[in-house]
Design a protein around this motif. Sequence first.
Motif, mmCIF file in Angstrom:
data_model
loop_
_atom_site.group_PDB
_atom_site.id
_atom_site.type_symbol
_atom_site.label_atom_id
_atom_site.label_comp_id
_atom_site.label_asym_id
_atom_site.label_seq_id
_atom_site.Cartn_x
_atom_site.Cartn_y
_atom_site.Cartn_z
ATOM 1 N N GLN A 6 0.823 -1.201 0.000
ATOM 2 C CA GLN A 6 0.000 0.000 0.000
ATOM 3 C C GLN A 6 0.862 1.257 0.000
ATOM 4 N N HIS A 10 0.998 4.072 -2.996
ATOM 5 C CA HIS A 10 0.784 5.497 -2.726
ATOM 6 C C HIS A 10 1.954 6.327 -3.251
ATOM 7 N N GLN A 13 1.619 6.705 -6.973
ATOM 8 C CA GLN A 13 0.628 7.660 -7.451
ATOM 9 C C GLN A 13 1.287 9.012 -7.694
ATOM 10 N N HIS A 342 4.124 13.540 1.961
ATOM 11 C CA HIS A 342 3.251 12.743 1.098
ATOM 12 C C HIS A 342 2.731 11.512 1.825
ATOM 13 N N LYS A 345 0.246 12.244 5.027
ATOM 14 C CA LYS A 345 -1.140 12.592 4.691
ATOM 15 C C LYS A 345 -2.008 11.357 4.493
ATOM 16 N N LYS A 346 -1.389 10.268 4.076
ATOM 17 C CA LYS A 346 -2.126 9.046 3.746
ATOM 18 C C LYS A 346 -2.214 8.087 4.916
#
Length: 366
Positions: A6, A10, A13, A342, A345-346
């Motif tokens: 995961q 991310h 992306q 980055h 935030k996820k």
Amino acid sequence: MPQLRQLAAHMEQLAPLAYQESYDNAGLLVGDPATEITGVLVTLDATEAVIDEAIVNGCNVVVAHHPIVFKGLKKFNGRTYVERAIIKAIKHDVALYAAHTNLDNVVGGVNFKIAEKLGLQNVQILAPKTQVLTKLVTFAPVADTQRILDALHAAGAGQIGKYDNCSFRVEGTGAYQPGLDANPVLGERGKYHQEAEHRIEVILPTHLQHHLLSVLQQVHPYEEVAYYLSPLANADQEVGSGAVGDLPTPLDEKAWLSYLRERMGLNLIRYTHVPGQTISRIAVCGGVGSFLLPDAIRAGADVFVTADYKYHEFFDAEDQISICDIGHYESEVFTKELIQQHLAKKFATFAVILSETNTNPIRYFY
């Protein structure tokens, strides 16, 4: 707990692996994608000292800008710093992930972080890449057009610069005759049929074309979907090398050098002097950037901020531009902040911390 796969998804992306240079080795270097993450340490270089720091902090993932492995390794006996780092990571179940030139080559990546640190405005890719876009054309009943477009847009098609959900359609007549063993949604087996259809066109990143075709097959009403793909030579303004932007206020040379030193936290600047020049437009490239000098000049930059310039390469400025070599580590160190922000935030279920280890192999004597 989130898994390593995961985290990788991310990161990709932001910086798809398809955008790394051919010589690069970005992505998951060490680790099982199914590993549950306990913590992430973000660094510029995944050295032994950094892996030790990860272990002390309870982090089982190190995300670095530079891949610790560039070339194939035939032996793992601890002879080199690369082998020792890999052995230590595997021994202590520490995964290693790298986002390198793929993170250099995207809007919001390394060079945009440098531009942010310098307070630049109107920032754009300096040298956009070509051969990374494809046009998809398909045909569908008029009533199904918007549903198909919505699905394609959600899957990543239709972005042109700062505009999303871009497409083109024109109405015409589709004609076909279903075979006796077909299962037509519209028309009858063995009978010639005409249907009001839209020709639908969208642009997409080439590396997403297989995914987009899968989505198209899923949402299209027809049993047999007519489509074709066309590679484009268009420059993609969202992908490429370097960045260029404007200072909020023009500066003279002395004021600019002081500004650069303060903003980037520098000990040393190697630069070429351009007499009487007012500095307002700045081109940047983290790490080795001499290959972008012609692009910086064409973009009208007064200064090119980069690293690793050789003596004779400074002559290439030809009094047209000021080259400011600030050092490789110094030009990219803030990439750690970019990656940390980055990921944070996820993922809220584990810590994402910045490494405190200075991995710069170069020291300065004053």
